[in-house]
Design a protein around this motif. Structure first.
Motif, PDB file in Angstrom:
ATOM      1  N   ASP A  61      21.780  41.091  35.802  1.00 57.81           N
ATOM      2  CA  ASP A  61      21.266  41.615  36.882  1.00 57.81           C
ATOM      3  C   ASP A  61      22.645  41.156  37.578  1.00 57.81           C
ATOM      4  O   ASP A  61      22.868  41.790  38.688  1.00 57.81           O
ATOM      5  CB  ASP A  61      20.067  41.929  37.487  1.00 57.81           C
TER       6      ASP A  61
ATOM      7  N   TYR B 105      17.897  44.604  40.613  1.00 53.26           N
ATOM      8  CA  TYR B 105      17.399  43.984  40.252  1.00 53.26           C
ATOM      9  C   TYR B 105      16.162  44.984  41.101  1.00 53.26           C
ATOM     10  O   TYR B 105      14.831  45.001  40.644  1.00 53.26           O
ATOM     11  CB  TYR B 105      17.151  42.406  40.361  1.00 53.26           C
TER      12      TYR B 105
ATOM     13  N   LYS C 207      13.390  46.985  39.685  1.00 52.44           N
ATOM     14  CA  LYS C 207      12.245  46.875  38.533  1.00 52.44           C
ATOM     15  C   LYS C 207      10.872  47.219  39.447  1.00 52.44           C
ATOM     16  O   LYS C 207      11.080  46.578  40.375  1.00 52.44           O
ATOM     17  CB  LYS C 207      13.165  46.020  37.830  1.00 52.44           C
TER      18      LYS C 207
ATOM     19  N   TYR D 280       8.648  42.318  39.469  1.00 53.68           N
ATOM     20  CA  TYR D 280       9.791  41.269  40.116  1.00 53.68           C
ATOM     21  C   TYR D 280       9.225  39.606  39.937  1.00 53.68           C
ATOM     22  O   TYR D 280       9.461  39.505  41.259  1.00 53.68           O
ATOM     23  CB  TYR D 280      10.433  41.782  41.252  1.00 53.68           C
TER      24      TYR D 280
ATOM     25  N   GLU E  20      13.263  45.484  29.866  1.00 50.39           N
ATOM     26  CA  GLU E  20      14.507  45.657  31.790  1.00 50.39           C
ATOM     27  C   GLU E  20      14.285  46.610  32.188  1.00 50.39           C
ATOM     28  O   GLU E  20      13.763  47.256  32.991  1.00 50.39           O
ATOM     29  CB  GLU E  20      15.644  44.895  31.685  1.00 50.39           C
TER      30      GLU E  20
END
Length: 405
Positions: free
Chosen positions: A239, A285, A288, A291, A341
């Protein structure tokens, strides 16, 4: 077209394919307009490269693109989920062609055309952007005309705009929003640049088709800025911008294989994209659901946010395996990593091309296989026992292809 909104510099080559031209063409260097003008025909679509170059970049550099008929089929799967019916934009034929539905597209009950235009969709590892726009078939180079015959994500949005707006002001407003809702990321700078140009030329095509004149430079710059934000350069494993890893190993992505090289930099630059509705950039990122490397305070904030998502749909043809220098059979799969992902982004629908070898498990795929077999969200699993039925002159050793949607 060359801007990197994360680094505030230019995108980089991120490939050694042009290194023979000397300084300014190395993988870690920025792509500059001056260097491009030195060799005006240096960057070209894959179909225009020599057969030798195509084969080399097929093996190393993510240069086998999904044919238009399969992009159409996969985009149709996503739209079937959104509309709740089949054959919304076109009807597929057994010979890999399609017939355009000529009637105005009717919206499903409870949804509006504006919601469809605003539906945010992402093509991962987008290459030249064949799922996003279809000015030409990336696998053959054949142009697709008129615009109404095109099958890309953005093409469909622009058709909806054409069918539901009368004034120039409304058309431009919702065309701009269509671009704001169309995203893609790519590792290699040359492919990324072609994708961005394809989106900009798509705007020109639809503008001229509707208004019978050329758009002015000011308007083109506005659209180009949207594209530079939404079609960004990123390593899909980390990312981050390519070659911007923390100290240690980095795996250069490609379609079928990846070449492992060691890169050492001072810090990673996590990629930023634009949330146009909230009028602010966001680090990719952070979108998401999980994390693991963040602080506890950040994780708690995510839990309070719930299951909000930026992307409604994700689609694409991710890299398949990582080259380890040995025989093909020893290569490590990576497509499962990409799917894991993107699932963290919690999209409403997903549709990807992956090798069928996952079903046999092994090579670290045991957990992925179990998750796939027990995933009750998969509504379609289309099987191609011969990869040559999808990619001309390309063999996926050890199995065919699956299209899970």
């Amino acid at each position: 077209m060359l801007q990197d909104k994360t680094t505030k510099k230019n995108i980089i080559w991120a490939t050694d394919a042009y290194a023979e031209n000397g300084d300014g063409y190395l993988d870690r260097q920025e792509i500059s307009a001056v260097k491009l003008m030195n060799y005006p025909k240096l960057i070209k679509p894959r179909i225009e490269k020599t057969q030798e170059d195509q084969q080399d970049r097929t093996r190393k550099k993510a240069e086998v693109f999904t044919p238009a008929w399969l992009c159409n089929r996969m985009n149709n799967y996503c739209d079937e989920s959104w509309f709740g019916r089949k054959n919304v934009f076109n009807i597929e034929n057994s010979d890999y062609t399609w017939d355009v539905v000529q009637e105005k597209v009717e919206m499903p009950e409870g949804r509006t055309w504006k919601q469809y235009v605003d539906s945010r969709r992402l093509e991962i590892t987008c290459g030249e952007g064949p799922f996003l726009v279809s000015r030409y078939d990336a696998a053959t180079g054949q142009f697709i005309e008129p615009p109404k015959r095109r099958i890309g994500i953005l093409d469909r949005k622009l058709r909806i705009v054409n069918e539901n707006t009368e004034s120039y002001e409304d058309w431009l407003k919702w065309t701009t929003r269509a671009f704001e809702a169309t995203y893609g990321f790519e590792y290699q700078g040359d492919s990324l640049l072609i994708a961005r140009i394809n989106l900009l030329l798509t705007f020109v095509d639809y503008y001229e088709d509707r208004w019978k004149k050329e758009p002015d430079i000011k308007l083109l710059k506005k659209i180009a800025n949207k594209i530079a934000w939404n079609i960004w350069q990123m390593d899909g494993f980390q990312d981050t911008v390519p070659l911007g890893m923390p100290p240690g190993e980095f795996f250069e992505t490609s379609l079928f294989e990846t070449d492992m090289v060691e890169i050492r930099t001072e810090e990673a630059a996590f990629c930023k994209i634009q949330d146009w509705r909230k009028k602010r950039p966001v680090e990719y990122y952070r979108l998401k659901e999980e994390y693991c490397a963040g602080s506890s305070r950040y994780i708690k904030r995510r839990f309070r946010m719930g299951n909000k998502k930026l992307f409604d749909c994700q689609i694409g043809n991710p890299p398949y395996q990582q080259s380890d220098g040995g025989a093909g059979a020893s290569a490590k799969p990576v497509y499962n990593i990409f799917l894991e992902e993107v699932k963290k982004l919690n999209p409403e629908y997903m549709c990807f091309v992956i090798p069928a070898k996952w079903y046999s498990a092994g090579k670290g795929l045991d957990q992925f296989r179990a998750e796939m077999l027990n995933d009750n969200h998969i509504s379609v699993l289309e099987d191609y026992t011969n990869s040559g039925d999808v990619f001309n002159n390309v063999d996926i050793a050890g199995g065919g292809l699956h299209i899970p949607a």
